[in-house]
Design a protein around this motif. Structure first.
Motif, short mmCIF file in Angstrom:
data_model
loop_
_atom_site.label_atom_id
_atom_site.label_comp_id
_atom_site.label_asym_id
_atom_site.label_seq_id
_atom_site.Cartn_x
_atom_site.Cartn_y
_atom_site.Cartn_z
N PRO A 28 0.80 -1.23 0.00
CA PRO A 28 0.00 0.00 0.00
C PRO A 28 0.84 1.28 0.00
N ARG A 29 2.13 1.15 0.25
CA ARG A 29 2.98 2.35 0.24
C ARG A 29 3.40 2.76 -1.16
N GLU A 30 3.07 1.96 -2.18
CA GLU A 30 3.50 2.27 -3.54
C GLU A 30 2.71 3.42 -4.16
N HIS A 31 1.45 3.59 -3.79
CA HIS A 31 0.59 4.67 -4.32
C HIS A 31 0.59 4.66 -5.84
N VAL A 32 0.21 3.54 -6.41
CA VAL A 32 0.28 3.37 -7.86
C VAL A 32 -0.69 4.30 -8.58
N ASN A 33 -1.88 4.50 -8.03
CA ASN A 33 -2.93 5.25 -8.73
C ASN A 33 -2.91 6.74 -8.44
N GLU A 34 -2.00 7.20 -7.64
CA GLU A 34 -1.99 8.62 -7.30
C GLU A 34 -1.41 9.45 -8.43
N GLU A 35 -2.02 10.60 -8.65
CA GLU A 35 -1.52 11.57 -9.62
C GLU A 35 -0.97 12.75 -8.83
N PRO A 36 0.05 13.39 -9.35
CA PRO A 36 0.54 14.59 -8.65
C PRO A 36 -0.50 15.70 -8.74
N ARG A 37 -0.86 16.25 -7.64
CA ARG A 37 -1.88 17.30 -7.60
C ARG A 37 -1.39 18.46 -6.77
N ASN A 38 -1.94 19.61 -7.07
CA ASN A 38 -1.63 20.82 -6.31
C ASN A 38 -2.86 21.16 -5.49
N ASP A 39 -2.94 20.64 -4.27
CA ASP A 39 -4.13 20.81 -3.45
C ASP A 39 -4.36 22.27 -3.09
N LEU A 40 -3.31 23.00 -2.76
CA LEU A 40 -3.49 24.41 -2.40
C LEU A 40 -3.97 25.21 -3.60
N GLY A 41 -3.42 24.94 -4.76
CA GLY A 41 -3.88 25.63 -5.97
C GLY A 41 -5.33 25.33 -6.27
N ASP A 42 -5.74 24.07 -6.09
CA ASP A 42 -7.15 23.71 -6.30
C ASP A 42 -8.04 24.44 -5.30
N LEU A 43 -7.61 24.53 -4.06
CA LEU A 43 -8.39 25.21 -3.04
C LEU A 43 -8.55 26.69 -3.35
N VAL A 44 -7.45 27.35 -3.71
CA VAL A 44 -7.49 28.77 -4.02
C VAL A 44 -8.33 29.03 -5.26
N THR A 45 -8.18 28.20 -6.29
CA THR A 45 -8.96 28.36 -7.51
C THR A 45 -10.45 28.20 -7.23
N GLY A 46 -10.82 27.21 -6.48
CA GLY A 46 -12.22 27.00 -6.13
C GLY A 46 -12.78 28.12 -5.30
N PHE A 47 -12.01 28.58 -4.33
CA PHE A 47 -12.48 29.67 -3.47
C PHE A 47 -12.66 30.95 -4.26
#
Length: 52
Positions: free
Chosen positions: A10-29
């Motif tokens: 479970p530590r491999e994180h095969v399906n994860e994509e790199p994301r910018n969570d703060l950028g998504d938050l600011v854009t949505g807000f």
């Protein structure tokens, strides 16, 4: 009895994509705030036009 079971680590994180969570938050807000300002000023203009 040994069975050949291959479980993924479970530590491999095969399906994860790199994301910018703060950028998504600011854009949505900012997007929602802009939308609400447009709705607010639209209602103010409509009320002003209806009151005459």
């Amino acid at each position: 009895m040994d069975t050949n079971v291959r479980t993924p680590d479970p530590r491999e994180h095969v399906n994860e994509e790199p994301r910018n969570d703060l950028g998504d938050l600011v854009t949505g807000f900012l997007g929602m705030t802009t939308f609400m300002f447009v709705v607010f000023f639209g209602m103010v203009i409509i009320k002003f036009l209806m009151s005459e």
